[in-house]
Write a protein that holds these residues in place. Structure first.
Motif, PDB file in Angstrom:
ATOM      1  N   SER A   1      26.477  53.116 -50.676  1.00  0.00           N
ATOM      2  CA  SER A   1      25.251  53.898 -50.551  1.00  0.00           C
ATOM      3  C   SER A   1      24.346  53.211 -49.538  1.00  0.00           C
ATOM      4  CB  SER A   1      24.530  54.013 -51.902  1.00  0.00           C
ATOM      5  OG  SER A   1      24.026  52.749 -52.299  1.00  0.00           O
TER       6      SER A   1
ATOM      7  N   GLU B   1      17.548  57.138 -51.865  1.00  0.00           N
ATOM      8  CA  GLU B   1      18.928  56.681 -51.913  1.00  0.00           C
ATOM      9  C   GLU B   1      19.883  57.788 -51.461  1.00  0.00           C
ATOM     10  OE1 GLU B   1      20.360  53.742 -52.666  1.00  0.00           O
ATOM     11  OE2 GLU B   1      18.384  52.784 -52.883  1.00  0.00           O
TER      12      GLU B   1
ATOM     13  N   ARG C   1      23.766  58.473 -51.589  1.00  0.00           N
ATOM     14  CA  ARG C   1      24.915  57.944 -52.312  1.00  0.00           C
ATOM     15  C   ARG C   1      26.173  58.771 -52.065  1.00  0.00           C
ATOM     16  NH1 ARG C   1      23.177  54.426 -56.369  1.00  0.00           N
ATOM     17  NH2 ARG C   1      20.944  54.508 -56.852  1.00  0.00           N
ATOM     18  N   SER C   2      27.296  58.111 -52.196  1.00  0.00           N
ATOM     19  CA  SER C   2      28.575  58.821 -52.270  1.00  0.00           C
ATOM     20  C   SER C   2      28.956  58.876 -53.745  1.00  0.00           C
ATOM     21  CB  SER C   2      29.645  58.090 -51.453  1.00  0.00           C
ATOM     22  OG  SER C   2      29.748  56.735 -51.842  1.00  0.00           O
ATOM     23  N   ASP C   3      29.145  60.057 -54.267  1.00  0.00           N
ATOM     24  CA  ASP C   3      29.355  60.261 -55.695  1.00  0.00           C
ATOM     25  C   ASP C   3      30.830  60.066 -56.052  1.00  0.00           C
ATOM     26  OD1 ASP C   3      28.975  61.071 -58.372  1.00  0.00           O
ATOM     27  OD2 ASP C   3      29.557  63.107 -57.857  1.00  0.00           O
TER      28      ASP C   3
ATOM     29  N   ARG D   1      25.025  47.534 -52.352  1.00  0.00           N
ATOM     30  CA  ARG D   1      25.141  48.975 -52.125  1.00  0.00           C
ATOM     31  C   ARG D   1      26.571  49.492 -52.082  1.00  0.00           C
ATOM     32  NH1 ARG D   1      20.481  51.238 -51.481  1.00  0.00           N
ATOM     33  NH2 ARG D   1      18.659  50.033 -50.856  1.00  0.00           N
TER      34      ARG D   1
ATOM     35  N   TRP E   1      30.085  50.514 -54.042  1.00  0.00           N
ATOM     36  CA  TRP E   1      30.565  50.814 -55.384  1.00  0.00           C
ATOM     37  C   TRP E   1      31.069  49.524 -56.021  1.00  0.00           C
ATOM     38  CZ3 TRP E   1      34.459  55.483 -54.878  1.00  0.00           C
ATOM     39  CH2 TRP E   1      33.749  56.654 -54.563  1.00  0.00           C
TER      40      TRP E   1
END
Length: 392
Positions: free
Chosen positions: A218, A245, A247-249, A283, A285
């Protein structure tokens, strides 16, 4: 418990259906300075990611050339095939021959170090108007590469509409289509549906194998009034502007992977994750999340209360045994009685009641997979650990 992919393969074998494709999965390693935590991260990824693409050299028009410092001994011991990545920021250097000279010297150094080197990748966000010039550099570089070294490039969806694209792809043996952080920051970091469309279009343009680069990180968008937004990645910026933010979910990414496995676009060879996460990354995962998504496992946090008692003092902590970050509960009730003293620590305020300890969260916070957080302490004659209850 069997993995979801394993169960699906078994079903297909019994029913005669065509099982989903097992896409090759690889990792970018993008840290410029390597740390001791690289060793553990590499060890944990060995069974899931087949190949490593390692940032080795970078050029910036103002700063010139700089070398990353990967641990070559660690990479040699890891043994997985390696691709050395040369990052070219901004416009191409005025002397393309210098790119070739430095790239060949890099390859020579790595091969003499005994590394299992299989490729060189140029990472350059060329504007569409510069693709013909970029192709000339790639053609010249390709002609001078040692035998057995594959040339690849990172590529942008913006190139899809360029008439130069077929010739550009013909000058390399492989392309890596980047589908994250390629639009305006205000549009977000990643869109799974858009990424799938770009991959389909790229498969129609490319006659050579390509991979899809996916985000496992992120960033924060710092929006200062009247100024161009700033992007905050791993290094925090000393700026008090409002942060948003991006983000990549993991859930959206897991769905995309399932779709790509079931119906892979032509010429799609595999996936590359950006980037290898370390335990202290802010940041990225968590590694447990990345591994779960890549393996097709169910995604969920799994919080538990742990009690360690000694000499009448009980240390209370929270632990996340799952593979997703756990949002700390707003209220946590722990049945307890005959308590002479107790208190909450850091994130929690304690409210003592006759038959329970009530911990109230002070502010939102997450607990990463595999992490432990001190909740509080207590001196109680009776603590019913199995009766604890957490409220989201």
């Amino acid at each position: 418990m069997p993995k979801p992919i394993t169960l699906l393969l078994l079903f297909c074998l019994l029913s005669g259906c065509t099982p989903p494709a097992e896409l090759d999965q690889q990792l970018y390693i993008w840290q410029r300075q390597w740390r001791p935590s690289h060793a553990e991260a590499l060890q944990q990824t060995r069974k899931t990611f087949s190949q490593l693409r390692v940032l080795a050299l970078q050029y910036h028009p103002q700063a010139g050339w700089s070398a990353a410092r990967p641990d070559l001994a660690l990479l040699r011991a890891d043994g997985r095939p390696l691709v050395a990545v040369v990052r070219l920021d901004g416009r191409l250097p005025e002397q393309p021959a210098e790119v070739i000279r430095r790239s060949l010297a890099l390859l020579d150094d790595w091969r003499r170090a005994g590394l299992p080197l299989v490729g060189l990748e140029l990472d350059h966000d060329a504007g569409t108007a510069q693709l013909a010039h970029y192709r000339q550099l790639l053609t010249a570089l390709h002609q001078q590469l040692p035998k057995g070294i594959r040339l690849s490039i990172t590529a942008l969806p913006a190139w899809l509409d360029s008439p130069e694209l077929p010739a550009l792809l013909g000058s390399v043996q492989q392309s890596v289509l980047q589908v994250h952080a390629v639009q305006r920051a205000s549009q977000g970091l990643f869109d799974a549906a858009q990424a799938r469309q770009w991959a389909e279009r790229w498969s129609r343009q490319s006659q050579t194998p390509f991979l899809l680069a996916l985000p496992a990180y992120s960033v924060a968008l710092l929006d200062e009034a009247g100024r161009r937004p700033l992007i905050e990645a791993e290094a925090p910026l000393d700026n008090r502007a409002p942060r948003r933010e991006l983000r990549s979910d993991p859930h959206a990414m897991a769905l995309l992977l399932r779709q790509l496995r079931e119906q892979p676009p032509p010429h799609l060879q595999g996936l590359i994750w950006f980037r290898l996460p370390l335990a202290d990354d802010r940041r990225s995962w968590p590694l447990a999340t990345l591994l779960a998504v890549a393996r097709g496992e169910a995604l969920q946090p799994q919080g538990e209360l742990q009690v360690h008692s000694e000499n009448g003092l009980s240390q209370l902590s929270l632990y996340n045994r799952g593979n997703l970050p756990w949002l700390l509960p707003t209220r946590l009730q722990l049945p307890a009685s005959q308590c002479s003293a107790a208190d909450g620590l850091r994130h929690f305020h304690l409210q003592r009641e006759p038959t329970q300890l009530l911990f109230i969260r002070k502010q939102p916070a997450e607990l990463r997979p595999g992490s432990r957080l001190a909740l509080g302490w207590a001196r109680c004659a009776v603590i019913n650990q199995g009766g604890w209850n957490a409220q989201p």
